[in-house]
Design a protein around this motif. Structure first.
Motif, short mmCIF file in Angstrom:
data_model
loop_
_atom_site.label_atom_id
_atom_site.label_comp_id
_atom_site.label_asym_id
_atom_site.label_seq_id
_atom_site.Cartn_x
_atom_site.Cartn_y
_atom_site.Cartn_z
N SER A 64 0.83 -1.20 0.00
CA SER A 64 0.00 0.00 0.00
C SER A 64 0.87 1.26 0.00
O SER A 64 0.53 2.26 -0.65
CB SER A 64 -0.95 0.01 1.20
OG SER A 64 -0.23 0.00 2.42
N GLU A 65 2.00 1.23 0.71
CA GLU A 65 2.92 2.38 0.69
C GLU A 65 3.53 2.56 -0.70
O GLU A 65 3.64 3.68 -1.19
CB GLU A 65 4.04 2.17 1.71
CG GLU A 65 3.60 2.20 3.15
CD GLU A 65 4.72 1.81 4.11
OE1 GLU A 65 5.90 1.94 3.76
OE2 GLU A 65 4.39 1.36 5.23
N ARG A 68 0.88 3.93 -2.96
CA ARG A 68 0.59 5.33 -2.64
C ARG A 68 1.63 6.24 -3.29
O ARG A 68 1.30 7.26 -3.89
CB ARG A 68 0.56 5.54 -1.13
CG ARG A 68 0.08 6.94 -0.73
CD ARG A 68 -0.09 7.09 0.78
NE ARG A 68 -1.03 6.10 1.30
CZ ARG A 68 -0.68 5.12 2.14
NH1 ARG A 68 0.55 5.01 2.58
NH2 ARG A 68 -1.58 4.27 2.58
N SER A 71 1.02 6.28 -6.94
CA SER A 71 -0.14 7.11 -7.20
C SER A 71 0.22 8.60 -7.18
O SER A 71 -0.22 9.38 -8.04
CB SER A 71 -1.23 6.83 -6.17
OG SER A 71 -2.33 7.68 -6.36
N ASP A 72 1.04 9.00 -6.21
CA ASP A 72 1.49 10.40 -6.14
C ASP A 72 2.30 10.78 -7.37
O ASP A 72 2.12 11.85 -7.95
CB ASP A 72 2.31 10.64 -4.88
CG ASP A 72 1.50 10.55 -3.60
OD1 ASP A 72 0.25 10.59 -3.69
OD2 ASP A 72 2.10 10.43 -2.52
#
Length: 124
Positions: A64-65, A68, A71-72
């Protein structure tokens, strides 16, 4: 065109380098060939979810990190692509005595129509 596999590879490489680890160390720990991991980091191969899970475990990073951060990166790439595709529009700046500071606007998107007196523009 924004390639997700390239962004994912960039993030994986940064994670590995932050830890000061080599491709060989991570590939051995993840039980992935060094060549394949290298291709994933360079965005040349599309990693399966199983492979990503093994790499994340080897890097001791939650998936998930990782996602993330990807995604950024994707959001920034989309903004840059969008800004490059749209013609710049003038930003209205009210004339003042002294200087004008423009913040939060990309420099290539700023158009200033100044009065006859000198106006200083400070990029923040």
């Amino acid at each position: 065109m924004i390639l997700l596999r390239r962004l994912l590879g960039d993030v994986l490489r940064r994670q590995r380098q932050r830890q000061g680890r080599t491709l060989r160390e991570v590939s051995s720990s993840a039980r992935v060939s060094l060549g394949y991991l290298s291709e994933v980091e360079r965005g040349q191969k599309e990693a399966s979810s199983e492979l990503l899970s093994a790499i994340c475990d080897a890097l001791d990073v939650r998936m998930s990190e990782l996602m993330r951060e990807v995604s950024d990166e994707l959001a920034l790439a989309e903004l840059a692509q969008s800004a490059a595709a749209t013609p710049s529009e003038p930003v209205a700046v009210r004339p003042m005595l002294g200087s004008v500071s423009v913040t939060g606007v990309p420099p290539e998107r700023v158009t200033i129509k100044a009065p006859a007196e000198a106006v200083d523009v400070v990029a923040a």
